[in-house]
Write a protein that holds these residues in place. Sequence first.
Motif, short mmCIF file in Angstrom:
data_model
loop_
_atom_site.label_atom_id
_atom_site.label_comp_id
_atom_site.label_asym_id
_atom_site.label_seq_id
_atom_site.Cartn_x
_atom_site.Cartn_y
_atom_site.Cartn_z
N MET A 1 21.62 83.78 -7.73
CA MET A 1 20.43 83.80 -8.53
C MET A 1 19.94 85.24 -8.68
SD MET A 1 17.06 81.40 -8.44
CE MET A 1 17.99 79.93 -8.69
N THR A 2 19.56 85.60 -9.89
CA THR A 2 19.09 86.94 -10.19
C THR A 2 17.59 87.02 -9.98
OG1 THR A 2 20.80 87.09 -11.88
CG2 THR A 2 19.06 88.72 -11.98
N ALA A 3 17.12 88.08 -9.36
CA ALA A 3 15.69 88.28 -9.18
C ALA A 3 15.26 89.51 -9.99
CB ALA A 3 15.36 88.48 -7.71
N LEU A 4 14.18 89.36 -10.71
CA LEU A 4 13.65 90.49 -11.48
C LEU A 4 12.74 91.33 -10.59
CD1 LEU A 4 12.61 89.09 -14.97
CD2 LEU A 4 14.53 90.54 -14.40
N PRO A 5 12.89 92.63 -10.64
CA PRO A 5 11.99 93.47 -9.87
C PRO A 5 10.57 93.49 -10.44
CG PRO A 5 13.54 94.83 -11.10
CD PRO A 5 13.94 93.40 -11.29
N ARG A 6 10.39 93.11 -11.73
CA ARG A 6 9.06 93.21 -12.34
C ARG A 6 8.12 92.09 -11.91
NH1 ARG A 6 8.83 94.98 -17.01
NH2 ARG A 6 11.03 95.23 -17.45
N GLY A 7 8.58 90.96 -11.47
CA GLY A 7 7.71 89.89 -11.00
C GLY A 7 6.90 89.23 -12.11
N GLY A 8 5.90 88.47 -11.70
CA GLY A 8 5.03 87.79 -12.65
C GLY A 8 5.74 86.71 -13.44
N ALA A 9 5.17 86.41 -14.61
CA ALA A 9 5.69 85.34 -15.45
C ALA A 9 7.16 85.56 -15.85
CB ALA A 9 4.81 85.16 -16.69
N PRO A 10 7.59 86.81 -16.14
CA PRO A 10 9.02 86.98 -16.47
C PRO A 10 9.94 86.56 -15.32
CG PRO A 10 7.78 88.88 -17.23
CD PRO A 10 6.84 88.05 -16.38
N ALA A 11 9.59 86.90 -14.10
CA ALA A 11 10.43 86.52 -12.95
C ALA A 11 10.44 85.00 -12.77
CB ALA A 11 9.94 87.21 -11.68
N GLU A 12 9.27 84.38 -12.96
CA GLU A 12 9.20 82.92 -12.85
C GLU A 12 10.04 82.26 -13.93
OE1 GLU A 12 5.01 82.09 -13.02
OE2 GLU A 12 4.62 83.19 -11.15
N ALA A 13 9.98 82.80 -15.15
CA ALA A 13 10.77 82.23 -16.25
C ALA A 13 12.26 82.38 -15.97
CB ALA A 13 10.39 82.89 -17.57
N LEU A 14 12.67 83.55 -15.49
CA LEU A 14 14.09 83.74 -15.18
C LEU A 14 14.53 82.77 -14.09
CD1 LEU A 14 16.77 85.15 -15.65
CD2 LEU A 14 16.05 86.89 -13.98
N ALA A 15 13.72 82.58 -13.07
CA ALA A 15 14.08 81.62 -12.02
C ALA A 15 14.25 80.23 -12.60
CB ALA A 15 13.01 81.63 -10.91
N GLU A 16 13.41 79.86 -13.54
CA GLU A 16 13.52 78.54 -14.17
C GLU A 16 14.81 78.43 -14.99
OE1 GLU A 16 10.95 75.69 -17.17
OE2 GLU A 16 9.87 77.17 -15.97
N VAL A 17 15.13 79.49 -15.73
CA VAL A 17 16.37 79.48 -16.51
C VAL A 17 17.58 79.45 -15.58
CG1 VAL A 17 17.79 80.73 -18.19
CG2 VAL A 17 15.32 80.61 -18.51
N GLU A 18 17.53 80.25 -14.52
CA GLU A 18 18.64 80.24 -13.53
C GLU A 18 18.85 78.84 -12.98
OE1 GLU A 18 20.71 82.58 -12.50
OE2 GLU A 18 19.78 84.52 -12.86
N ALA A 19 17.76 78.15 -12.67
CA ALA A 19 17.87 76.77 -12.16
C ALA A 19 18.49 75.87 -13.21
CB ALA A 19 16.50 76.26 -11.73
N SER A 20 18.15 76.06 -14.49
CA SER A 20 18.72 75.23 -15.55
C SER A 20 20.22 75.51 -15.72
CB SER A 20 17.97 75.42 -16.88
OG SER A 20 18.31 76.65 -17.51
#
Length: 184
Positions: A1-20
Amino acid sequence: MTALPRGGAPAEALAEVEASIEDRWRRFLEEYGVTAGTEAENDLAESVVADTSAFEWRVVDAALDRLACADCGNALGAGPTGCGRCDQANGFQFAAIETDRPATPPGTEHGLRVATAVARTRHRYGARARCGFELGLPLLLGGELPGTPQAQAYRAAINKLTEEECERVTSFEEVTRLSSRRVR
């Protein structure tokens, strides 16, 4: 799973896409009667990568994650820019099928797909591209597709930021606030 260093809503969205992506791969394995962690899974991933245009983009991304580049050792397509095999795989992944989700504007899935690719392999893109695509992830995931004028306004605002600011911001509102103080 990729983690964004910027955090916030973009990181949450990426985590959701990664899960999908992982969920879609799990279902894909079930469709083919393949067990995760076996040689058959590796073979299936190789067959997906052999013709990315025949599969959904989440399946293609998951397949690439499971294959190592013979040249650089990273996940296939995720190696450094200049690794020939990764450059080729990175390009071929964009041939995958992108079906817009119900009740979303045409092209939303393509935007989500590109933004996800940038966020997952951010070292392959410049700071301004990373900023725009990563900040766009929550909008795209939510089914919104900015029109051309809005996208151009975001880009103009991002272009006024320093590279450090591009890496630090977590929303387009923050970009607008910072950029409104400058002329360029």
